[in-house]
Write a protein that holds these residues in place. Structure first.
Motif, mmCIF file in Angstrom:
data_model
loop_
_atom_site.group_PDB
_atom_site.id
_atom_site.type_symbol
_atom_site.label_atom_id
_atom_site.label_comp_id
_atom_site.label_asym_id
_atom_site.label_seq_id
_atom_site.Cartn_x
_atom_site.Cartn_y
_atom_site.Cartn_z
ATOM 1 N N THR A 23 0.842 -1.198 0.000
ATOM 2 C CA THR A 23 0.000 0.000 0.000
ATOM 3 C C THR A 23 0.876 1.246 0.000
ATOM 4 O OG1 THR A 23 -1.739 -1.141 1.232
ATOM 5 C CG2 THR A 23 -1.790 1.265 1.240
ATOM 6 N N CYS A 24 0.511 2.204 -0.851
ATOM 7 C CA CYS A 24 1.254 3.460 -0.901
ATOM 8 C C CYS A 24 0.280 4.635 -0.943
ATOM 9 C CB CYS A 24 2.193 3.509 -2.108
ATOM 10 S SG CYS A 24 1.395 3.247 -3.717
ATOM 11 N N GLU A 25 0.760 5.798 -0.511
ATOM 12 C CA GLU A 25 -0.042 7.027 -0.533
ATOM 13 C C GLU A 25 0.447 7.933 -1.654
ATOM 14 O OE1 GLU A 25 -1.237 10.920 2.225
ATOM 15 O OE2 GLU A 25 0.366 9.548 2.856
ATOM 16 N N HIS A 26 -0.494 8.498 -2.399
ATOM 17 C CA HIS A 26 -0.147 9.432 -3.462
ATOM 18 C C HIS A 26 0.245 10.779 -2.857
ATOM 19 C CE1 HIS A 26 -1.234 7.125 -7.083
ATOM 20 N NE2 HIS A 26 -2.100 6.523 -6.288
ATOM 21 N N VAL A 27 1.445 11.215 -3.163
ATOM 22 C CA VAL A 27 1.983 12.486 -2.679
ATOM 23 C C VAL A 27 2.357 13.322 -3.891
ATOM 24 C CG1 VAL A 27 3.819 13.592 -1.349
ATOM 25 C CG2 VAL A 27 2.849 11.418 -0.570
ATOM 26 N N GLU A 28 1.846 14.542 -3.946
ATOM 27 C CA GLU A 28 2.130 15.422 -5.075
ATOM 28 C C GLU A 28 3.319 16.329 -4.749
ATOM 29 O OE1 GLU A 28 -1.386 17.568 -6.062
ATOM 30 O OE2 GLU A 28 -2.446 15.816 -6.844
ATOM 31 N N VAL A 29 4.296 16.338 -5.623
ATOM 32 C CA VAL A 29 5.453 17.223 -5.505
ATOM 33 C C VAL A 29 5.331 18.254 -6.618
ATOM 34 C CG1 VAL A 29 7.953 17.375 -5.522
ATOM 35 C CG2 VAL A 29 6.841 15.366 -4.534
ATOM 36 N N THR A 30 5.011 19.482 -6.244
ATOM 37 C CA THR A 30 4.686 20.522 -7.220
ATOM 38 C C THR A 30 5.795 21.563 -7.307
ATOM 39 O OG1 THR A 30 2.341 20.229 -6.700
ATOM 40 C CG2 THR A 30 2.953 22.216 -7.909
ATOM 41 N N SER A 31 6.186 21.860 -8.539
ATOM 42 C CA SER A 31 7.168 22.910 -8.791
ATOM 43 C C SER A 31 6.677 23.741 -9.969
ATOM 44 C CB SER A 31 8.542 22.294 -9.111
ATOM 45 O OG SER A 31 8.492 21.595 -10.347
ATOM 46 N N LYS A 32 7.500 24.657 -10.449
ATOM 47 C CA LYS A 32 7.104 25.514 -11.559
ATOM 48 C C LYS A 32 6.854 24.727 -12.839
ATOM 49 C CE LYS A 32 9.508 29.655 -9.884
ATOM 50 N NZ LYS A 32 10.567 30.656 -10.172
ATOM 51 N N THR A 33 7.464 23.548 -12.944
ATOM 52 C CA THR A 33 7.314 22.744 -14.155
ATOM 53 C C THR A 33 6.092 21.847 -14.134
ATOM 54 O OG1 THR A 33 8.736 21.016 -13.225
ATOM 55 C CG2 THR A 33 9.798 22.734 -14.552
ATOM 56 N N GLY A 34 5.373 21.799 -12.997
ATOM 57 C CA GLY A 34 4.174 20.970 -12.911
ATOM 58 C C GLY A 34 4.175 20.148 -11.639
ATOM 59 N N SER A 35 3.226 19.204 -11.548
ATOM 60 C CA SER A 35 3.047 18.387 -10.360
ATOM 61 C C SER A 35 3.364 16.926 -10.672
ATOM 62 C CB SER A 35 1.623 18.515 -9.820
ATOM 63 O OG SER A 35 1.457 17.768 -8.640
ATOM 64 N N THR A 36 4.346 16.383 -9.983
ATOM 65 C CA THR A 36 4.699 14.974 -10.120
ATOM 66 C C THR A 36 4.073 14.194 -8.987
ATOM 67 O OG1 THR A 36 6.805 15.527 -11.170
ATOM 68 C CG2 THR A 36 6.612 13.329 -10.206
ATOM 69 N N ASP A 37 3.443 13.062 -9.312
ATOM 70 C CA ASP A 37 2.766 12.228 -8.321
ATOM 71 C C ASP A 37 3.672 11.065 -7.925
ATOM 72 O OD1 ASP A 37 -0.290 11.402 -7.300
ATOM 73 O OD2 ASP A 37 1.031 9.702 -7.645
ATOM 74 N N LEU A 38 3.975 10.966 -6.632
ATOM 75 C CA LEU A 38 4.759 9.860 -6.102
ATOM 76 C C LEU A 38 3.859 9.014 -5.218
ATOM 77 C CD1 LEU A 38 7.955 11.787 -4.887
ATOM 78 C CD2 LEU A 38 7.531 10.843 -7.147
ATOM 79 N N CYS A 39 3.736 7.733 -5.514
ATOM 80 C CA CYS A 39 2.979 6.844 -4.631
ATOM 81 C C CYS A 39 3.996 6.204 -3.694
ATOM 82 C CB CYS A 39 2.226 5.784 -5.436
ATOM 83 S SG CYS A 39 0.846 5.053 -4.511
ATOM 84 N N LEU A 40 4.010 6.657 -2.426
ATOM 85 C CA LEU A 40 5.074 6.331 -1.485
ATOM 86 C C LEU A 40 4.630 5.319 -0.440
ATOM 87 C CD1 LEU A 40 6.406 9.954 -0.840
ATOM 88 C CD2 LEU A 40 7.299 8.276 -2.461
#
Length: 218
Positions: A126-143
């Motif tokens: 099981t992982c949680e979706h974590v959004e890492v947002t910068s000027k280039t957009g939002s990357t989704d990490l399922c951690l």
């Protein structure tokens, strides 16, 4: 090793989830990952194997023919690159390697980490979706926290870690989704098992190669 293999290695090891100092973690075993990327010839996919034991890391890339292996041994402050096709290896100091890629990171002030609370099961974990947002957009990490921290041999000896990296330092990305919807990394299998120390040592039959000379700075 082909050009795309090198690019995949950079994507995995050069900044998806840098974590600062390498430390021993409870998980021991193998993690299989699928790396995907775009090349001038089209989309390509490659399987990679990530082995962890007592803080040491081995990453196998490129398959049997022309494959490459990276071994990080923080106790020795060394990173070894093994080239199976040539029965040879190269040796690098981890601090110097980290310095070479340090400029690739996004400035901490431009990054925001958002925990969504949305859960998913990937490779049985099981992982949680974590959004890492910068000027280039939002990357989704399922951690997930089940595998300990993601050990990045190219970043392992850096002392300073950005605040946004500290927020996810003890978690492992099971799936990474880029702003355009592509998935450059996904874990396909996790196996807890005892690993031989020999996997993290240079074979006796391998010959040491010199590192390529760096071009002069102009």
């Amino acid at each position: 090793m082909n050009r795309w293999t090198r690019g995949a290695a950079v994507a995995l090891l050069g900044g998806i989830c840098a974590t600062g100092r390498v430390e021993a973690q409870a998980f021991e075993g193998s993690i299989s990952l699928r790396m995907s990327g775009r090349t001038p010839q089209g989309s390509m996919t490659q399987q990679m194997e990530y082995l962890v034991r007592a803080g040491k890391l081995r990453v196998n890339m490129g398959g049997q023919a022309g494959g490459m292996t990276m071994i990080a041994v923080p106790q020795e402050k060394k990173l070894y690159v093994l080239v199976a096709a040539q029965n040879a290896y190269m040796e690098m100091n981890l601090p110097e390697t980290a310095a070479a890629v340090q400029g690739a990171n996004v400035p901490a002030a431009d990054v925001k980490v958002t925990r969504t609370g949305r859960m998913e099961t990937v490779a049985g974990l099981t992982c949680e979706h974590v959004e890492v947002t910068s000027k280039t957009g939002s990357t989704d990490l399922c951690l997930t926290k089940a595998l300990g921290r993601f050990i990045n041999p190219l970043e392992g000896m850096r002392g300073a870690v950005a605040p946004w990296q500290q927020q996810i330092a003890n978690e492992f990305p099971l799936k990474v989704t880029m702003p355009d919807g592509t998935v450059p990394l996904e874990v396909t299998k996790v196996e807890r098992r005892r690993l031989s120390n020999d996997l993290f040592a240079i074979p006796d039959s391998y010959t040491k190669m010199s590192m390529p000379a760096r071009p002069p700075v102009r």
